[in-house]
Design a protein around this motif. Structure first.
Motif, PDB file in Angstrom:
ATOM      1  N   ILE A 232     -83.183 -80.808 -27.216  1.00 38.97           N
ATOM      2  CA  ILE A 232     -83.898 -80.854 -28.499  1.00 38.97           C
ATOM      3  C   ILE A 232     -83.690 -82.188 -29.198  1.00 38.97           C
ATOM      4  O   ILE A 232     -84.638 -82.782 -29.740  1.00 38.97           O
ATOM      5  N   SER A 233     -82.467 -82.701 -29.201  1.00 44.96           N
ATOM      6  CA  SER A 233     -82.201 -83.962 -29.903  1.00 44.96           C
ATOM      7  C   SER A 233     -82.989 -85.112 -29.287  1.00 44.96           C
ATOM      8  O   SER A 233     -83.472 -86.009 -29.999  1.00 44.96           O
ATOM      9  N   GLU A 234     -83.161 -85.093 -27.974  1.00 39.56           N
ATOM     10  CA  GLU A 234     -83.972 -86.121 -27.317  1.00 39.56           C
ATOM     11  C   GLU A 234     -85.448 -85.974 -27.679  1.00 39.56           C
ATOM     12  O   GLU A 234     -86.153 -86.966 -27.900  1.00 39.56           O
ATOM     13  N   LEU A 235     -85.936 -84.742 -27.745  1.00 40.61           N
ATOM     14  CA  LEU A 235     -87.323 -84.505 -28.155  1.00 40.61           C
ATOM     15  C   LEU A 235     -87.559 -84.976 -29.589  1.00 40.61           C
ATOM     16  O   LEU A 235     -88.570 -85.615 -29.894  1.00 40.61           O
ATOM     17  N   VAL A 236     -86.610 -84.666 -30.461  1.00 40.20           N
ATOM     18  CA  VAL A 236     -86.738 -85.061 -31.866  1.00 40.20           C
ATOM     19  C   VAL A 236     -86.726 -86.579 -32.002  1.00 40.20           C
ATOM     20  O   VAL A 236     -87.449 -87.159 -32.827  1.00 40.20           O
ATOM     21  N   ALA A 237     -85.922 -87.247 -31.178  1.00 33.87           N
ATOM     22  CA  ALA A 237     -85.838 -88.707 -31.249  1.00 33.87           C
ATOM     23  C   ALA A 237     -87.173 -89.364 -30.915  1.00 33.87           C
ATOM     24  O   ALA A 237     -87.480 -90.461 -31.411  1.00 33.87           O
ATOM     25  N   VAL A 238     -87.975 -88.697 -30.086  1.00 32.96           N
ATOM     26  CA  VAL A 238     -89.305 -89.220 -29.757  1.00 32.96           C
ATOM     27  C   VAL A 238     -90.309 -88.769 -30.809  1.00 32.96           C
ATOM     28  O   VAL A 238     -90.992 -89.572 -31.429  1.00 32.96           O
ATOM     29  N   ASP A 239     -90.434 -87.493 -31.023  1.00 34.62           N
ATOM     30  CA  ASP A 239     -91.321 -86.803 -31.982  1.00 34.62           C
ATOM     31  C   ASP A 239     -91.518 -85.425 -31.392  1.00 34.62           C
ATOM     32  O   ASP A 239     -92.220 -85.259 -30.395  1.00 34.62           O
ATOM     33  N   VAL A 240     -90.908 -84.436 -31.991  1.00 31.88           N
ATOM     34  CA  VAL A 240     -90.638 -83.176 -31.307  1.00 31.88           C
ATOM     35  C   VAL A 240     -91.882 -82.499 -30.738  1.00 31.88           C
ATOM     36  O   VAL A 240     -91.879 -82.063 -29.572  1.00 31.88           O
ATOM     37  N   PHE A 241     -92.960 -82.403 -31.476  1.00 27.94           N
ATOM     38  CA  PHE A 241     -94.106 -81.652 -30.963  1.00 27.94           C
ATOM     39  C   PHE A 241     -94.839 -82.399 -29.843  1.00 27.94           C
ATOM     40  O   PHE A 241     -95.103 -81.825 -28.786  1.00 27.94           O
ATOM     41  N   PRO A 242     -95.170 -83.685 -30.004  1.00 27.48           N
ATOM     42  CA  PRO A 242     -95.776 -84.398 -28.873  1.00 27.48           C
ATOM     43  C   PRO A 242     -94.856 -84.474 -27.654  1.00 27.48           C
ATOM     44  O   PRO A 242     -95.315 -84.371 -26.518  1.00 27.48           O
TER      45      PRO A 242
END
Length: 303
Positions: A245-255
């Motif tokens: 999740i933290s990696e997804l959030v660092a990019v932009d969680v939904f995209p």
């Protein structure tokens, strides 16, 4: 047919909405995604919510998504359709169409943009409930809506037998526990994947999440460990979930989550970018997410 809180799936995927090269909803990819989720052990599908870009879809698109998910589930999974909209009139229309499409239950954010008092918000929900025969899960996501439900503000809705639960997309575990204590027969469903284990401890029945479809195997492992009373091991699994999740959030969680969710329907990125105003993923974003996919595969292999 969902009629009570006990009928709601425990680990439900908030499904992304795939687009084709022209930016139109790709029902074939959506069907493949749902089928893969069912085979891998996802226990329900939540469509047209935040992860599904519901508020960026037209009413016709939202109805078509629900119809496709219901058909693809083939009765294997309950389908919860999010029908929240700016106006009560549109929410009613979406709810009626979701019911006709065969949805198992509805879910709904409170009305947004304008500032409404608690009585008005309750009247909005009741107008939708009066228009259909499906049960409803209140979608509590205060950081997006500006309205936070707790044991006081949600009381009038939780007193209604047609409201079978709350999707608690908030980090307030105290509010969750207080609602559970006051209304124990309702389903409290965590909406933030990063606090799945704490939410279960506070009284949540399960989770509806952006990353459940990505890492259902980890969520199932965490649940098994909690059921066995091994909290430290469940916490270790939660840490792995949270690294993803933290990696997804660092990019932009939904995209970012949508990019990786494509692996269940043919390959990373196959579902397309999220609609504007979400920004498209960059080449660097995709490289980072491909590396994350390798990490996730390693976590799953260890199970």
């Amino acid at each position: 047919m969902v009629t009570t809180a006990a009928d709601i799936g425990v680990l439900m995927a908030a499904v992304a909405t795939p687009y084709d090269a022209d930016g139109e909803v790709d029902m074939g990819l959506l069907t493949a995604l749902v089928d893969d989720y069912a085979k891998r052990g996802v226990e329900g599908i939540y469509c047209c919510g935040s992860s599904g870009e519901g508020l960026l879809l037209s009413p016709d698109e939202r109805t078509a998504v629900v119809e496709t998910v219901v058909a693809a589930s083939e009765g294997r999974l309950p389908v919860v359709a999010h029908v929240g909209a700016l106006s009560t009139r549109e929410a009613i229309a979406l709810a009626q169409r979701a019911e006709q499409a065969g949805a198992s239950a509805l879910s709904m954010i409170p009305p947004i943009y304008y500032s409404f008092d608690a009585e008005t918000i309750v009247a909005h929900y009741r107008a939708v409930l009066d228009a259909v025969d499906l049960p409803l899960i209140v979608y509590n996501i205060p950081q997006f809506t500006g309205t936070e439900f707790d044991v006081v503000t949600a009381g009038a809705l939780l007193d209604d037998p047609r409201v079978i639960g709350i999707k608690q997309t908030a980090h307030n575990m105290y509010a969750l526990e207080r609602m559970k204590a006051a209304y124990p027969d309702k389903a409290y469903i965590n909406g933030f994947d990063e606090v799945y284990v704490p939410a279960v401890a506070a009284g949540a029945r399960g989770t509806i999440g952006t990353t459940v479809g990505l890492q259902i195997e980890l969520f199932r492992a965490a649940r098994s460990l909690l059921d066995a009373g091994d909290l430290p091991a469940a916490q270790r699994v939660q840490r792995r979930i949270n690294h993803v999740i933290s990696e997804l959030v660092a990019v932009d969680v939904f995209p970012a989550a949508k990019y990786l969710s494509g692996r269940s329907a043919g390959g990373a990125g196959v579902l397309g970018d999220c609609r504007m105003p979400f920004r498209p993923l960059t080449a660097d974003d995709r490289i980072r997410l491909d590396r994350l996919a390798e990490t996730l595969d390693g976590y799953l292999a260890e199970l």
